[in-house]
Design a protein around this motif. Structure first.
Motif: not given
Length: 322
Positions: A184-199
């Motif tokens: 939300d602070a930076v911009g969803s166009d360029v920042v998203g998730a690398n979803l590593d469920p283990s953590h």
């Protein structure tokens, strides 16, 4: 969807040997680490920065094994109060290289600052009490992380690269809530998730709920499992500073896919189906960090499990007119 591999999972092998394992396992893509917490065994980042021939050679080597390069990984702590500048250079060089090579995604973590401007070590705050913890968090977010990430996002936009942030314990972004705050602070166009469920597993999150909450923001996925040693976790909880090599005495451990979650293969089938339900059809990159299982065996077992549950083809069902 497709199955890939983080080649650091086979860090004891040469790049060609690791690619050969991926090819024999029927994988489609690989992710290569460029430095920071990784020793970068499968690429020379500075050579890639300085030489178009080195970049072309790496892409050709990967393609020669019938694979593609899905991402570069620069996991480290670029917000470290002492070594952050050095680690930030690796991040920025990796973004530059990814842009020049046509690699769409750079995987990285958020970083973790110190608790104040004079600190020499990072400070991971996990509770709202005592009251000074909230002042630490305000400093970390407002004065360090958000300004840094806004600038980094501009760098990534200019390079045509997306930044896939891996929520992880010991990092400022360690949950859906903190990841959403950064996006939300930076911009969803360029920042998203690398979803590593283990953590998120070892911190007690429900992974289907995580996937639904991150709908539209999942850029990349790591496939890694966690096994909870209930006889320890029931006594001490899941926050654990026991060395990772001391597997028998930890509350939880990273393990080969299928050896962790009680539901086994059924968990990963549900994982894949939930990803499809929120529109994710990218790569699932196997990450082997199981200290009790041979790395090649672990990758092969993980690949076999994912092949049994992966949804490889695009859906084509059309409701009949009634």
């Amino acid at each position: 969807m497709e199955i890939g591999l983080i080649t650091d999972s086979l860090g004891g092998l040469s790049l060609e040997e690791a690619l050969g394992v991926a090819q024999r396992a029927g994988l489609a893509s690989v992710e290569i680490a460029t430095g920071n917490w990784s020793e970068g065994p499968h690429c020379d980042l500075q050579a890639l920065v300085g030489s178009s021939q080195a970049r072309d050679d790496l892409l050709k080597t990967v393609a020669d094994y019938g694979l593609r390069l899905s991402a570069l990984c620069a996991n480290g702590n670029q917000l470290h109060p002492v070594s952050g500048q050095q680690q930030d250079k690796v991040v920025r060089d990796t973004i530059e290289v990814a842009g020049r090579m046509g690699v769409p995604t750079v995987v990285l973590m958020s970083g973790l600052p110190g608790g104040g401007p004079d600190d020499k070590v990072p400070n991971w705050v996990t509770t709202a009490w005592p009251p000074e913890n909230l002042a630490v968090l305000d400093y970390q977010w407002s004065q360090v992380a958000v300004p840094y990430w806004r600038d980094l996002a501009d760098v990534a936009r200019a390079a045509g690269v997306r930044l896939a942030v891996e929520a992880c314990g010991g990092q400022l972004v360690h949950s859906v809530g903190t990841l959403t705050r950064l996006i939300d602070a930076v911009g969803s166009d360029v920042v998203g998730a690398n979803l590593d469920p283990s953590h998120l597993m070892w911190m007690g999150a429900d992974i289907p709920s995580v996937i639904r909450a991150l709908a539209g923001s999942i850029f990349h996925v790591h496939a890694k499992d966690v096994r909870v040693n209930r006889w320890i976790a029931d006594r001490d909880g899941l926050l654990d500073t026991t060395a990772h090599a001391d597997t028998a005495n930890r509350a939880w451990n990273y393990v080969t896919l299928g050896l962790g979650q009680p539901a086994g293969q059924a968990f990963w089938a549900d994982f894949v189906y939930n990803l499809r339900s929120v529109g994710y059809d990218g790569t699932l990159n196997i990450e082997h960090e199981d200290s009790l299982v041979n790395s090649v065996e672990g990758v092969e077992r993980s690949a076999a499990l994912l092949r049994a549950v992966i949804l490889a083809e695009k859906p084509d069902w059309v409701p009949a007119n009634v």
